[in-house]
Design an enzyme around this catalytic site. Structure first.
Site, PDB file in Angstrom:
ATOM      1  N   TYR A 151       2.287   4.438   9.475  1.00  0.00           N
ATOM      2  CA  TYR A 151       3.708   4.318   9.114  1.00  0.00           C
ATOM      3  C   TYR A 151       4.448   5.521   9.682  1.00  0.00           C
ATOM      4  O   TYR A 151       3.973   6.661   9.582  1.00  0.00           O
ATOM      5  CB  TYR A 151       3.896   4.291   7.590  1.00  0.00           C
ATOM      6  CG  TYR A 151       5.344   4.429   7.168  1.00  0.00           C
ATOM      7  CD1 TYR A 151       6.153   3.304   7.030  1.00  0.00           C
ATOM      8  CD2 TYR A 151       5.910   5.686   6.949  1.00  0.00           C
ATOM      9  CE1 TYR A 151       7.490   3.434   6.673  1.00  0.00           C
ATOM     10  CE2 TYR A 151       7.245   5.821   6.597  1.00  0.00           C
ATOM     11  CZ  TYR A 151       8.028   4.690   6.457  1.00  0.00           C
ATOM     12  OH  TYR A 151       9.355   4.819   6.123  1.00  0.00           O
ATOM     13  N   GLU A 200      12.653   3.036  11.034  1.00  0.00           N
ATOM     14  CA  GLU A 200      11.325   2.879  10.437  1.00  0.00           C
ATOM     15  C   GLU A 200      10.447   1.993  11.312  1.00  0.00           C
ATOM     16  O   GLU A 200      10.889   0.965  11.812  1.00  0.00           O
ATOM     17  CB  GLU A 200      11.472   2.260   9.040  1.00  0.00           C
ATOM     18  CG  GLU A 200      10.177   2.117   8.263  1.00  0.00           C
ATOM     19  CD  GLU A 200      10.422   1.564   6.874  1.00  0.00           C
ATOM     20  OE1 GLU A 200      10.452   2.343   5.917  1.00  0.00           O
ATOM     21  OE2 GLU A 200      10.604   0.328   6.748  1.00  0.00           O
TER      22      GLU A 200
END
Length: 379
Positions: free
Chosen positions: A101, A188
């Site tokens: 991530y 993101e």
């Protein structure tokens, strides 16, 4: 302003962040056509402005055009967090060896931008952040120079060999350029996937500060009606700032700070504001008409409070605007007005003669509108 994944991916490509080849479709047959071009093995993903689509059944791996059509049919039939699916993205499948991530966002506690990284990316990243915050690496981001190179390489070093570390650092640098050049509040990648010895952004999520669109006109085409209700769209077109809430007291105020203070005071005295509505510094009667029309669509509203601080704007001009507006539109609920500032006595006198409740003290006006709303609830 939230972007769909395919919109975010187009910005990723522009800034040198690798993403899988993909196309969008608005019906199942279109999904099948794209899958055929990609050789059959692809991923069909719902395009919605919310998270949780994987768990809702909005992401499906397929191995043929027929499966792509069937998957798209199922995805178009679902909602994700209450949002219907109007478009799917069909992308080439990526063999994922490991999921990471990576994200960049505003941290309002530190009043700065923060880079976040985890070696445990994927659909459960929210649970990881909530239950195992120690697994989320957080680094400050300098708006002029990005993340400190020594800190960044030190934080990522345990997870990548030398070649991949350089690639990861390059991707993060490009995320930073995108974040600041396009005035984002969130960039993101989840997951940032290790695939065939390289890194690829399998999913892309971007949120852009609406206020920056005046200098990023190219992003205006990315604005999605799905993100805004009719009231917000009409308010923006009329030059008003509007956000709907759950209460029953309509608010019409000039100035964002005063609007926030007005809502706070309504809550303080036990009322429930129905909206944030900033009409700006103009006393143009049409703005009052537009604002009232938007407020009165909400059938929960039992009373309306107009709070005006007249600086350059004269209160008698505001009063004339209210009176003219009342001649153009029926106001079926109590309408309480607070005027203070330039020519406020004249303005209040004009309003009282026209049959409106006009006050100089905001506490008095708020108490009155809450009382009027209470009568409406009982009725």
């Amino acid at each position: 302003m939230k972007l769909f994944e395919h919109q975010s991916a187009s910005l990723f490509r522009e800034f040198g962040i690798p993403v899988p080849e993909a196309r969008t479709a608005s019906d199942p047959d279109g999904a099948a056509v794209i899958a055929r071009k990609f050789g059959g093995v692809c991923v069909v993903k719902a395009q919605v402005l919310s998270g949780g689509r994987g768990k809702a059944g909005g992401v499906k791996l397929v191995s043929s055009p027929a499966e792509a059509r069937e998957a798209a049919e199922k995805i178009f039939a679902i909602t994700v967090q209450g949002m219907p699916v109007g478009t799917v993205q069909v992308s080439r499948a990526v063999e994922i060896e490991k999921e990471f991530y990576a994200g960049m966002t505003l941290n309002r506690n530190t009043r700065g931008v923060e880079f976040m990284f985890s070696a445990e990316g994927g659909v459960d990243i929210e649970e990881t952040a909530a239950n195992h915050p120690e697994k989320i690496i957080r680094l400050p981001v300098d708006p002029f120079h990005g993340v400190d190179d020594t800190l960044l390489r030190g934080a990522l070093g345990p997870f990548f060999d030398a070649g991949l570390l350089d690639r990861a650092v390059s991707i993060i640098r490009n995320m930073g350029r995108l974040f600041f050049e396009k005035d984002c509040s969130l960039v993101e990648i989840n997951p940032l996937a290790l695939s065939s010895g390289s890194l690829v952004a399998v999913d892309a999520k971007i949120v852009i500060d609406d206020n920056s669109l005046v200098k990023n006109a190219d992003l205006e085409a990315f604005r999605n009606p799905e993100e805004y209700g009719r009231d917000e769209i009409d308010a923006r077109n009329a030059g008003l700032s509007f956000v709907g809430l759950d209460g029953d007291i309509g608010c019409m105020v000039n100035g964002a700070g005063l609007a926030m203070a007005t809502m706070d005071l309504i809550k303080h005295f036990g009322g429930f504001p129905a909206n944030f509505l900033d009409i700006g510094g103009s006393s143009n009667p049409q703005k009052v008409v537009d604002a009232l029309e938007i407020l009165l669509r909400n059938k929960k509203i039992r009373a309306i409070l107009m709070n005006i601080f007249g600086g350059i704007t004269r209160c008698d001009d505001v009063a004339r605007g209210v009176i003219l507006a009342s001649e153009k539109i029926a106001i079926p609920v109590p309408f309480v007005i607070r005027l203070i500032g330039t020519n406020d006595e004249l303005g209040r006198s004009m309003l009282k003669e026209a049959g409106f409740s006009a006050y100089s003290d905001l506490n008095d006006a708020v108490r009155r509108v809450i009382e009027d709303a209470g009568r409406g609830r009982k009725g």
